[in-house]
Structure formats: structure tokens, C-alpha cells
Scaffold this active site. Structure first.
Site, PDB file in Angstrom:
ATOM      1  N   ASN A  82       0.848  -1.209   0.117  1.00 30.62           N
ATOM      2  CA  ASN A  82       0.076  -0.091  -0.032  1.00 30.62           C
ATOM      3  C   ASN A  82       0.850   1.292   0.125  1.00 30.62           C
ATOM      4  O   ASN A  82       0.353   2.291  -0.426  1.00 30.62           O
ATOM      5  CB  ASN A  82      -1.014   0.106   0.950  1.00 30.62           C
ATOM      6  CG  ASN A  82      -0.372   0.166   2.348  1.00 30.62           C
ATOM      7  OD1 ASN A  82       0.611  -0.333   2.824  1.00 30.62           O
ATOM      8  ND2 ASN A  82      -1.088   0.686   3.374  1.00 30.62           N
ATOM      9  N   GLY A 102       2.207  -5.193   8.059  1.00 29.26           N
ATOM     10  CA  GLY A 102       1.323  -6.025   7.116  1.00 29.26           C
ATOM     11  C   GLY A 102       0.285  -6.378   8.240  1.00 29.26           C
ATOM     12  O   GLY A 102      -0.095  -5.682   9.089  1.00 29.26           O
ATOM     13  N   SER A 103      -0.510  -7.517   7.853  1.00 24.55           N
ATOM     14  CA  SER A 103      -1.635  -7.812   9.027  1.00 24.55           C
ATOM     15  C   SER A 103      -1.410  -8.291  10.159  1.00 24.55           C
ATOM     16  O   SER A 103       0.208  -8.804  10.289  1.00 24.55           O
ATOM     17  CB  SER A 103      -2.476  -9.066   8.186  1.00 24.55           C
ATOM     18  OG  SER A 103      -1.838 -10.151   8.280  1.00 24.55           O
ATOM     19  N   GLU A 125       4.716  -3.526  12.625  1.00 28.01           N
ATOM     20  CA  GLU A 125       3.535  -2.537  12.168  1.00 28.01           C
ATOM     21  C   GLU A 125       2.283  -3.329  11.888  1.00 28.01           C
ATOM     22  O   GLU A 125       2.380  -3.799  10.499  1.00 28.01           O
ATOM     23  CB  GLU A 125       4.031  -1.354  11.444  1.00 28.01           C
ATOM     24  CG  GLU A 125       5.122  -0.625  12.135  1.00 28.01           C
ATOM     25  CD  GLU A 125       4.375   0.137  13.277  1.00 28.01           C
ATOM     26  OE1 GLU A 125       3.209   0.434  13.438  1.00 28.01           O
ATOM     27  OE2 GLU A 125       5.310   0.649  14.140  1.00 28.01           O
ATOM     28  N   CYS A 159      -3.178   1.642   6.687  1.00 28.13           N
ATOM     29  CA  CYS A 159      -3.497   1.112   8.199  1.00 28.13           C
ATOM     30  C   CYS A 159      -3.886   2.279   8.809  1.00 28.13           C
ATOM     31  O   CYS A 159      -4.416   2.233   9.831  1.00 28.13           O
ATOM     32  CB  CYS A 159      -2.221   0.516   8.556  1.00 28.13           C
ATOM     33  SG  CYS A 159      -0.603   1.316   8.260  1.00 28.13           S
ATOM     34  N   GLU A 200       8.146   3.367  13.981  1.00 28.44           N
ATOM     35  CA  GLU A 200       9.090   3.626  12.832  1.00 28.44           C
ATOM     36  C   GLU A 200       9.201   5.089  12.712  1.00 28.44           C
ATOM     37  O   GLU A 200       8.499   6.070  13.412  1.00 28.44           O
ATOM     38  CB  GLU A 200       8.434   2.969  11.634  1.00 28.44           C
ATOM     39  CG  GLU A 200       8.081   1.735  11.737  1.00 28.44           C
ATOM     40  CD  GLU A 200       8.038   0.832  10.583  1.00 28.44           C
ATOM     41  OE1 GLU A 200       8.989   0.377  10.010  1.00 28.44           O
ATOM     42  OE2 GLU A 200       6.899   0.543   9.992  1.00 28.44           O
TER      43      GLU A 200
HETATM   44  C1  UN1 Z   1       0.396   2.780   6.145  1.00 24.60           C
HETATM   45  O1  UN1 Z   1      -0.846   2.965   5.740  1.00 24.60           O
HETATM   46  O2  UN1 Z   1       0.879   1.748   6.271  1.00 24.60           O
HETATM   47  O3  UN1 Z   1      -0.159   8.562   7.591  1.00 24.60           O
HETATM   48  C2  UN1 Z   1       1.171   4.082   6.089  1.00 24.60           C
HETATM   49  C3  UN1 Z   1      -0.428   7.951   6.491  1.00 24.60           C
HETATM   50  C4  UN1 Z   1       0.961   7.789   5.697  1.00 24.60           C
HETATM   51  C5  UN1 Z   1       1.375   6.472   6.025  1.00 24.60           C
HETATM   52  C6  UN1 Z   1       0.430   5.312   6.002  1.00 24.60           C
HETATM   53  N1  UN1 Z   1       1.909   8.853   5.736  1.00 24.60           N
HETATM   54  O4  UN1 Z   1      -1.498   7.781   6.147  1.00 24.60           O
END
Ligand code: UN1
Length: 497
Positions: free
Chosen positions: A154, A230-231, A252, A286, A466
Site C-alpha cells: 500500500n 502487514g496484517s 507494524e 493502515c 518507525e
Molecule cells: C500505512 O498505511 O501503512 O499517515 C502508512 C499516513 C501515511 C503512512 C501510512 N503517511 O497515512
């Protein structure tokens, strides 16, 4: 028509196929008839070769001064900047996010490069007094060793960058294992590391599946650290595997992020935030807004405006400039979203808008799914608790601010969160009481910046962050150093009493 890319593994500065000779395909989610890339289906043998290369390279790389390592990362940033448009275009074809967002993804990688390039001249440790005379005490950061970076589709440039760049500046060597949906972006990024002049074996790339390559990396005895995005389900397995062999592991994982809209909020602002948070990247972040927690006094008005605005979102190929919403990444992801909508109906939620895949018309060869708004959602429903990863948002009503915070916290995850209110007291209470790694006030749940820590609590993570300087804590070990210049044996806890 673009010619399909022939991606290869990159080990010890050689671009090579998998030893078993097998390949896999990556297709365009906007139109699956188009083949975007072929890539190696790697096995344990390829992983072994990459780990060996990374291990050998580590002995020299760790001795290269950090500011010099950082210069190479700066160079990576410069090349990314030059090739931004080309990479963004490939990204939109490979995983389906609209061009403006793909450019943003590459920009996040560029920001990372320049940030961590600066970090190479800091990598601060501490000095502290010794309890003994003529003795000096300090801490220094030392690299961890060989790091496996398992990254999702993603954010196919940003996430590999925010793992690889701090890892490299800190003196580690890396093996990147990108998602099967985005081998092309990972290939371009690796080419850029090569062009920037990273020595052989410092950066390695292995394509393939999580079951084969990801597992082999997590199990490999010569790997010191695994960083995985990932998941939560896969993350739990990676964590368990790494735990058995005492590897450092940074996970994460999922989110079920909520945006609260209070009765005193600027509703138009909250609306814009909700649309962007819920439907940006087709909900495949995410950090996506998956739950809208609405105060009862504004719920009807807000919902009406939301429906009106969401119905104006233009679905279309990610490479078309006027597209707001691209497709889902692949058929499995679309099947998952369809299943959740079926589940929502059976749980008693009401589909106010959307809920269907686009099976007819011009977009029928892509994995398109309508932006979907679900009402009458209760906290017990699975659709209110599980991560969907699609353009689906659930509406929930609350009677008070306290109830809103409690509902927001009523989830197994804890990544991002947002509160729209004009009341500064409520804003600070929210900052204090929300259980999440990230809280936005009057901003949507998406949009993290690279110089702040990124990650979450509860089942979203395992205690690491991270990005920002927090990433240095992932990619270095602390060493405590004592220098005794007294010329005789001094015994701590004894001679100073
Ligand atoms: C993710 O969806 O794994 O804050 C990272 C955000 C992006 C990073 C998303 N800068 O939505």
C-alpha cells in the site's frame, strides 16, 4: 501499452533470477488484462544467498563512518526526486492509487532520505558522570547487523524507504522482501540504491511470497532483525518465529481508526477530513478512517453532507488525473471487502451508500469498489471491530464526549485517531485519553510525517516505532562504554563508598 518489467532479485550487486528459475506475475489492478511485471518466485536457496551477501557486506559497512553512509542516502533522495514521476506512474499501475497519491508516496521516501541523511551526522549517544573518579562513561549506538525488511503493497516506496534508510544510516545491511503486488516499485527503488553507490551486498532484494521468502527470513539464523508491516495475523506469526530465535522484531500491523466529530466542530472541515481519511488510497491505509463517531446533535446533518460529497467521488483508473478513487489492489482484497459488506448486512447494519463492486461498464476489468457508508453500526459488530482495508466507513452515534472517547478506545487496535472539536479542553483530554500511537486534532487519521514516530499500541504494534528518531532505537543497539583513566583498579559499588 507499457512493456512488462522483468524484475529480478538483487544479491551482492548482481541482478539474478530465482535459483529454481520460477517466476510470478503482477497485474494492473486498474485493468487486470495488463501484465505489469514478472518477478522471481524465490525460495530458501535465494534467501540463503542474500543473507550470506548481507552478512559479508556488514563487516565493512558498519565501519564506514555514519556521515559517509548518510551521504549515499542523500544521493538516493536526489535520484528519487529526479525519477519521481516515473516511479509514481508505475505505482499507480501496479497497486492502483491515484497519481497524486503515488507522487505523495514517493515524496515520503524523498523526505525520509533527507531526514536520515541528516541523522548520519547526529546518531547521538549520551555522556554521563561515572560514580568513580578518573573514569568516563558514555553510550554509543551500534548497528544490529543483517536486517530483513518485509514490506506491504500500500506504500510501496514510502515504507521500504522508512525502514531501509534508517537501517542503512545506522550501519546495518538489508534484505528487502517487497509485497507480491508491487515488485516493480521495489525494483526501481533498489536500482536507485545501486545507482547511488551503495556497496555490494549492503542492499539486497528478494522477491516472492510471504509463505516462502518471508518465513525463510524470519527463521534464518544469520538474520538479526526483522521489520514487518502487514496484517496482525501474519505479524503474530513473524513475531513468534523471531521470538524463538531471539531476533529483534519490529511489527507494524492493523488499525481500526476512528474520527470523532463533536457537536461544536467545524462540520465542513470534519467532512473533508472524513472523506480523505476514509476513501483516500481506496481505504487501503493502515491509518484509514474506518469508524466515524458522530455526536447525536450533528449526526443527521453530517451524514447527509457526507453522502452528498462521497457520491461525487470519481472512480477511475489511477493513472487518469481526474480520478479520486482507484481500484482495490487485487481480487483477494476485493473478495474480502465484498465479504465484509455481506457480513455488515447480516449483522444488521444499513448500507447508506455503495456496497458493490463494479462488475459492468468501462471499469469492469479492474478491482473497483464503490465508496461505501454503513449506518446503524454497533460496537459489537465485526464490521466495527475488524480491519476491512477498503473504501468502507461505519457510522456510530454517541451522546457525549466521554462516550465518544470510550467508543474510540473500544478496539483491539491503536494506530491513528482523530477528533474534531473547537473546544481546547476536549482536545487536550482526547490527547491524554485516546489509546493510540497517533492522535490528530482537527485533522484526518491519515497524513503522518516522516520525522515523527509512526506506530501504534495494542494489537497494532509490539512496542516499537518507525520513522523519526524513534527508528534509530529499532536499528541500533545501545552500547555502554566506560573509560577508566585512573591507572588502577576501581571497583564500582565498592570503592566509591
Ligand atoms: C500505512 O498505511 O501503512 O499517515 C502508512 C499516513 C501515511 C503512512 C501510512 N503517511 O497515512
Amino acid at each position: 501499452m507499457n512493456t512488462p518489467l522483468k524484475c529480478l532479485n538483487y544479491i551482492n550487486d548482481y541482478w539474478i533470477p530465482a535459483q529454481a528459475g520460477e517466476t510470478l506475475e503482477s497485474r494492473n489492478p486498474n485493468d487486470w488484462r495488463e501484465l505489469v511485471a514478472t518477478f522471481p518466485r524465490s525460495t530458501v536457496a535465494d534467501v540463503d544467498a542474500a543473507v550470506e551477501a548481507a552478512r559479508q557486506a556488514y563487516y565493512n559497512w558498519r565501519l564506514v563512518p555514519a556521515p559517509v553512509r548518510a551521504e549515499l542516502i542523500h544521493r538516493v533522495g536526489e535520484i528519487l526526486l529526479q525519477r519521481k514521476e516515473e516511479i509514481a506512474y508505475l505505482m499507480s499501475r501496479e497497486m492502483g492509487k491515484p497519481l497524486t497519491e503515488s507522487r505523495g508516496d514517493v515524496q515520503e521516501g524523498i523526505d525520509c532520505a533527507f531526514y536520515y541523511a541528516g541523522e548520519g551526522r547526529r546518531l547521538f549517544g549520551q555522556t554521563m558522570p561515572s560514580e568513580l573518579g578518573n573514569k568516563f562513561a558514555m553510550t554509543i549506538r551500534v548497528p544490529v547487523g543483517v536486517c530483513a525488511l518485509i514490506t506491504p503493497w500500500n506504500f510501496p516506496i514510502a515504507i521500504p524507504c522508512w525502514k531501509a534508510m534508517p537501517a542503512l544510516v545506522c550501519g546495518n545491511t538489508i534484505i528487502l522482501k517487497p509485497a507480491k503486488d508491487t515488485p516493480g516499485c521495489a525494483t526501481l527503488l533498489t536500482q536507485i540504491f545501486q545507482e547511488a553507490g551503495l556497496p555490494a551486498g549492503v542492499v539486497n532484494l528478494i522477491h516472492g511470497s510471504g509463505e516462502e521468502v518471508g518465513r525463510a527470513l524470519a527463521e534464518h539464523p544469520s538474520i538479526n532483525l526483522v521489520s514487518f508491516t502487514g496484517s496482525s495475523q501474519t505479524g503474530a506469526e513473524v513475531g513468534a518465529t523471531c521470538g524463538r530465535s531471539h531476533k529483534r522484531v519490529c511489527l507494524e500491523m492493523g488499525g481500526k481508526n476512528a474520527q470523532i466529530v463533536m457537536e461544536d466542530a467545524d462540520l465542513d472541515l470534519a467532512l473533508e477530513g472524513a472523506l480523505w481519511g476514509a476513501f483516500g488510497t481506496t481505504g487501503q491505509r493502515c491509518t484509514a478512517t474506518s469508524r466515524l463517531i458522530l455526536h447525536y446533535q450533528i449526526k443527521a446533518e453530517f451524514t447527509e453532507k457526507l453522502l452528498e460529497q462521497a457520491s461525487k467521488l470519481r472512480l477511475g483508473p489511477a493513472t487518469e488525473p481526474e480520478t479520486d478513487l482507484g481500484p482495490l489492489v487485487n481480487s483477494a482484497q476485493r473478495a474480502r471487502v465484498i465479504e465484509y459488506i455481506t457480513l455488515a448486512r447480516s449483522e444488521g447494519a444499513k448500507v447508506l451508500m455503495g456496497g458493490e463492486a463494479l462488475a459492468e461498464g468501462e471499469l469492469k476489468h479492474g478491482y473497483f469498489f464503490q465508496p461505501t457508508i454503513l449506518d446503524l453500526v454497533t460496537p459489537q459488530m465485526r464490521i466495527a471491530r475488524e480491519e476491512i482495508f477498503g473504501p468502507v466507513v461505519t457510522l456510530m452515534e454517541v451522546n457525549s464526549f466521554e462516550e465518544a472517547i470510550a467508543l474510540l478506545n473500544n478496539t483491539a487496535y491503536g494506530l491513528s485517531s482523530s477528533v474534531y472539536t473547537r473546544d481546547v479542553n476536549r482536545a487536550f483530554q482526547a490527547i491524554r485519553d485516546i489509546e493510540a500511537g497517533i492522535t490528530y486534532i482537527n485533522g484526518p487519521t491519515i497524513g503522518a510525517e516522516v520525522h515523527l514516530p509512526f506506530g501504534g499500541v495494542k494489537q497494532t504494534g509490539n512496542g516499537h516505532r518507525e520513522a523519526g528518531s524513534a527508528a534509530l532505537d529499532v536499528f541500533t543497539e545501545w552500547k555502554s562504554v566506560y573509560v577508566d583513566f585512573s591507572g588502577h583498579l576501581q571497583r564500582a559499588q565498592i570503592d566509591n563508598r
